[in-house]
Design an enzyme around this catalytic site. Structure first.
Site, mmCIF file in Angstrom:
data_model
loop_
_atom_site.group_PDB
_atom_site.id
_atom_site.type_symbol
_atom_site.label_atom_id
_atom_site.label_comp_id
_atom_site.label_asym_id
_atom_site.label_seq_id
_atom_site.Cartn_x
_atom_site.Cartn_y
_atom_site.Cartn_z
ATOM 1 N N ASN A 1 37.624 19.930 98.695
ATOM 2 C CA ASN A 1 36.992 21.255 98.739
ATOM 3 C C ASN A 1 37.578 22.213 97.709
ATOM 4 O O ASN A 1 37.321 23.423 97.774
ATOM 5 C CB ASN A 1 37.127 21.861 100.138
ATOM 6 C CG ASN A 1 36.359 21.055 101.158
ATOM 7 O OD1 ASN A 1 35.359 20.430 100.828
ATOM 8 N ND2 ASN A 1 36.838 21.029 102.390
ATOM 9 N N ARG B 1 20.735 4.747 117.443
ATOM 10 C CA ARG B 1 22.213 4.874 117.507
ATOM 11 C C ARG B 1 22.918 4.344 116.266
ATOM 12 O O ARG B 1 24.073 3.949 116.304
ATOM 13 C CB ARG B 1 22.776 4.209 118.762
ATOM 14 C CG ARG B 1 22.256 4.840 120.030
ATOM 15 C CD ARG B 1 23.076 4.438 121.233
ATOM 16 N NE ARG B 1 22.547 5.108 122.406
ATOM 17 C CZ ARG B 1 21.503 4.682 123.099
ATOM 18 N NH1 ARG B 1 20.895 3.558 122.765
ATOM 19 N NH2 ARG B 1 21.072 5.360 124.130
ATOM 20 N N LYS C 1 29.652 11.603 104.659
ATOM 21 C CA LYS C 1 29.267 12.871 105.300
ATOM 22 C C LYS C 1 27.750 13.001 105.233
ATOM 23 O O LYS C 1 27.160 12.851 104.166
ATOM 24 C CB LYS C 1 29.905 14.062 104.580
ATOM 25 C CG LYS C 1 31.347 14.308 104.985
ATOM 26 C CD LYS C 1 31.853 15.621 104.426
ATOM 27 C CE LYS C 1 33.293 15.859 104.802
ATOM 28 N NZ LYS C 1 33.836 17.089 104.169
ATOM 29 N N HIS D 1 31.376 28.526 97.988
ATOM 30 C CA HIS D 1 30.429 28.701 99.110
ATOM 31 C C HIS D 1 30.166 30.177 99.366
ATOM 32 O O HIS D 1 29.037 30.574 99.675
ATOM 33 C CB HIS D 1 30.987 28.066 100.386
ATOM 34 C CG HIS D 1 30.832 26.577 100.418
ATOM 35 N ND1 HIS D 1 31.626 25.769 101.193
ATOM 36 C CD2 HIS D 1 29.987 25.741 99.770
ATOM 37 C CE1 HIS D 1 31.272 24.504 101.020
ATOM 38 N NE2 HIS D 1 30.278 24.457 100.157
ATOM 39 N N GLU E 1 31.906 18.845 89.614
ATOM 40 C CA GLU E 1 32.535 17.986 90.634
ATOM 41 C C GLU E 1 33.318 16.855 89.969
ATOM 42 O O GLU E 1 34.305 16.382 90.529
ATOM 43 C CB GLU E 1 31.475 17.412 91.594
ATOM 44 C CG GLU E 1 30.663 18.474 92.347
ATOM 45 C CD GLU E 1 31.357 19.019 93.603
ATOM 46 O OE1 GLU E 1 32.510 18.644 93.881
ATOM 47 O OE2 GLU E 1 30.722 19.835 94.305
ATOM 48 N N HIS F 1 24.983 24.972 93.494
ATOM 49 C CA HIS F 1 26.269 24.626 94.135
ATOM 50 C C HIS F 1 27.373 24.323 93.113
ATOM 51 O O HIS F 1 28.473 24.892 93.184
ATOM 52 C CB HIS F 1 26.057 23.432 95.080
ATOM 53 C CG HIS F 1 27.317 22.920 95.693
ATOM 54 N ND1 HIS F 1 28.004 23.603 96.657
ATOM 55 C CD2 HIS F 1 28.042 21.797 95.443
ATOM 56 C CE1 HIS F 1 29.088 22.923 96.998
ATOM 57 N NE2 HIS F 1 29.136 21.821 96.264
ATOM 58 N N LYS G 1 37.461 9.688 94.627
ATOM 59 C CA LYS G 1 36.984 10.086 95.954
ATOM 60 C C LYS G 1 37.237 8.975 96.973
ATOM 61 O O LYS G 1 37.677 9.237 98.096
ATOM 62 C CB LYS G 1 35.498 10.449 95.916
ATOM 63 C CG LYS G 1 35.001 10.834 97.307
ATOM 64 C CD LYS G 1 33.840 11.746 97.347
ATOM 65 C CE LYS G 1 33.565 12.174 98.788
ATOM 66 N NZ LYS G 1 32.402 13.015 98.930
ATOM 67 N N ARG H 1 41.552 14.917 102.982
ATOM 68 C CA ARG H 1 40.188 14.971 102.451
ATOM 69 C C ARG H 1 39.783 16.396 102.111
ATOM 70 O O ARG H 1 38.911 16.623 101.281
ATOM 71 C CB ARG H 1 39.202 14.329 103.430
ATOM 72 C CG ARG H 1 37.791 14.247 102.878
ATOM 73 C CD ARG H 1 36.884 13.310 103.651
ATOM 74 N NE ARG H 1 35.543 13.341 103.083
ATOM 75 C CZ ARG H 1 34.584 12.490 103.381
ATOM 76 N NH1 ARG H 1 34.802 11.518 104.227
ATOM 77 N NH2 ARG H 1 33.387 12.595 102.817
ATOM 78 N N HIS I 1 35.630 25.155 96.504
ATOM 79 C CA HIS I 1 34.465 25.303 97.375
ATOM 80 C C HIS I 1 34.539 26.536 98.277
ATOM 81 O O HIS I 1 33.518 27.028 98.731
ATOM 82 C CB HIS I 1 34.270 24.045 98.229
ATOM 83 C CG HIS I 1 33.708 22.892 97.446
ATOM 84 N ND1 HIS I 1 34.336 22.348 96.348
ATOM 85 C CD2 HIS I 1 32.556 22.179 97.586
ATOM 86 C CE1 HIS I 1 33.620 21.353 95.870
ATOM 87 N NE2 HIS I 1 32.530 21.228 96.602
ATOM 88 N N GLU J 1 38.458 13.643 107.531
ATOM 89 C CA GLU J 1 38.989 14.951 107.129
ATOM 90 C C GLU J 1 39.893 15.561 108.186
ATOM 91 O O GLU J 1 39.702 16.701 108.609
ATOM 92 C CB GLU J 1 37.846 15.918 106.761
ATOM 93 C CG GLU J 1 38.360 17.079 105.920
ATOM 94 C CD GLU J 1 37.248 17.891 105.270
ATOM 95 O OE1 GLU J 1 36.306 17.312 104.708
ATOM 96 O OE2 GLU J 1 37.337 19.118 105.324
HETATM 97 N N1 GLY Z 1 32.163 16.680 99.442
HETATM 98 C C1 GLY Z 1 33.373 16.742 100.171
HETATM 99 C C2 GLY Z 1 33.633 15.520 101.006
HETATM 100 O O1 GLY Z 1 32.904 14.556 100.938
HETATM 101 O O2 GLY Z 1 34.565 15.534 101.757
#
Ligand code: GLY
Length: 375
Positions: free
Chosen positions: A251, A128, A150, A258, A192, A273, A233, A247, A254, A243
């Site tokens: 993107n 957990r 993430k 994508h 990035e 990417h 960031k 946040r 992206h 998000e």
């Molecule tokens: N790579 C996008 C984020 O971490 O929200």
């Protein structure tokens, strides 16, 4: 192996009881053990890495852990996106449990974004939620995926569809590990870096235009670029960890990117990417100009800089045939929620002035893509 060492730069991620530090500097790998022992006394470690990274960087990490009294086991997986799978997750979880690690022990991700996402997910679900430390060794991972919590894997329904938010306890970005990175991977990660300037830091973008050669050559400018990216960031993640709003600005580029990755069958020989993000950021600026939201001069400026560093910036820079505009739009629609023919995009009023645009008509995107393909 590069043995340079320098005083690390520290960037703090202020998330209350989940707050952590990002340490950035050359030669940090060997110090990782001491840094982890200071924060997690008595912990044992499972290192999750891939075969390529293990050859280059596992030994110094394990030596440093050993010297700091941290017993470690390594779980080594095949390199590449295929390792973001249920099978690899099972192998990782098995390795952690097989080493009899407890919650207070630590899972260490050593590698690029794939290893970070996989190991973070395993750390988030075993018992957990175990302690987790990121040791990113690619530029993309150092400036983006290792920060912000993430984690996840891909499924046959799409990328990153199964995962959890699980913040690391520490991020250790050894900039010397980038010396062994292929030039193409370094450039892809740089997309990035540029993204943070384009989102809301026009001064940073101007600084990159002036200093990008030093960033690539590995001088102090590289550490500065990584630190400024991580700070950018961290500030967004601090305001919107999960998000629910802002946040999504991360993107930028992206949505188009994508779709291009999907349209090229995720074939890294054709597009990786960061390259998709580079083309996507130029398309986001061009599309914004077409919608009279920004000046075409801004799109020209963004494209000129990304071209100068050697990144692809147009659809025709992708080798091999691409599907038509309708098919590209359907990849975009698969990636994004389409609500009554409208899409959400990150658009811009100019360099460093990005915003979240809801209700972008799919018909406008289609017309724009048709123009891009006929030019
Ligand atoms: N790579 C996008 C984020 O971490 O929200």
């Amino acid at each position: 192996m590069n043995q340079r060492t320098e005083e690390p730069v520290t960037v703090s991620v202020g998330l209350g009881e989940r707050a952590y530090e990002i340490l950035i500097g050359a030669g940090l790998l060997a110090r990782a053990g001491a840094e982890i022992a200071a924060r997690l006394p008595g912990a044992r470690a499972a290192i999750v890495t891939d075969e390529n990274v293990a050859t280059l960087h596992l030994e110094p990490l394990q030596e440093g852990l050993g010297a700091a009294g941290i017993e470690s086991t390594a779980i080594t997986l095949p390199p590449g996106e295929r390792s973001k799978s249920f099978d690899a997750l099972e192998e990782t979880v098995d390795g952690i449990l097989g080493a009899r690690l407890e919650r207070r022990d630590v899972v260490i991700a050593l590698g690029g974004g794939v290893m970070g996402d996989l190991a973070g997910f395993a750390a988030g679900i075993v018992r957990r939620g175990m302690n987790f430390v990121q040791v990113p060794t690619s530029l993309l991972a150092q400036v983006d995926s290792s920060v912000g919590g993430k984690t996840g894997i891909n499924t046959r329904h799409g990328k990153n569809l199964v995962g959890v938010f699980h913040q690391p306890r520490l991020v250790i970005a050894d900039t010397a590990t980038l010396d062994t990175l292929p030039g193409r991977e370094l450039r892809a990660g740089y997309a990035e870096v540029a993204k943070y300037g384009l989102i809301d830091r026009p001064d940073f973008f101007a600084w990159l235009e002036a200093n990008w050669r030093d960033v690539f050559s590995g001088s102090a400018a590289r550490t500065e670029a990584i630190a400024r990216s991580c700070r950018a960031k961290a500030e967004i993640v601090e305001r919107d960890e999960r998000e629910s709003g802002e946040r999504a600005l991360l993107n930028l580029g992206h949505t188009f990117g994508h779709a291009l990755e999907a349209a090229t069958g995720y074939d890294s020989a054709r597009l990786v990417h960061g390259e998709g993000v580079a083309i996507g950021m130029v398309l986001a600026h061009r599309f914004s100009a077409r919608m009279n939201l920004a000046s075409p001069d801004d799109a020209d400026r963004v494209e000129a800089h990304l071209r100068e560093v050697g990144l692809p910036t147009r659809l025709e820079h992708i080798s091999g045939a691409l599907p038509g505009a309708e098919a590209l739009l359907s990849y975009i629609a698969q990636d994004k929620k389409v609500s009554r023919g409208a899409l959400t995009f990150i658009l811009t009023h100019g360099v460093g002035r990005s915003f979240i645009a809801k209700d972008v008509p799919a018909s406008q995107v289609l017309a724009f893509l048709r123009e891009c393909q006929t030019k």
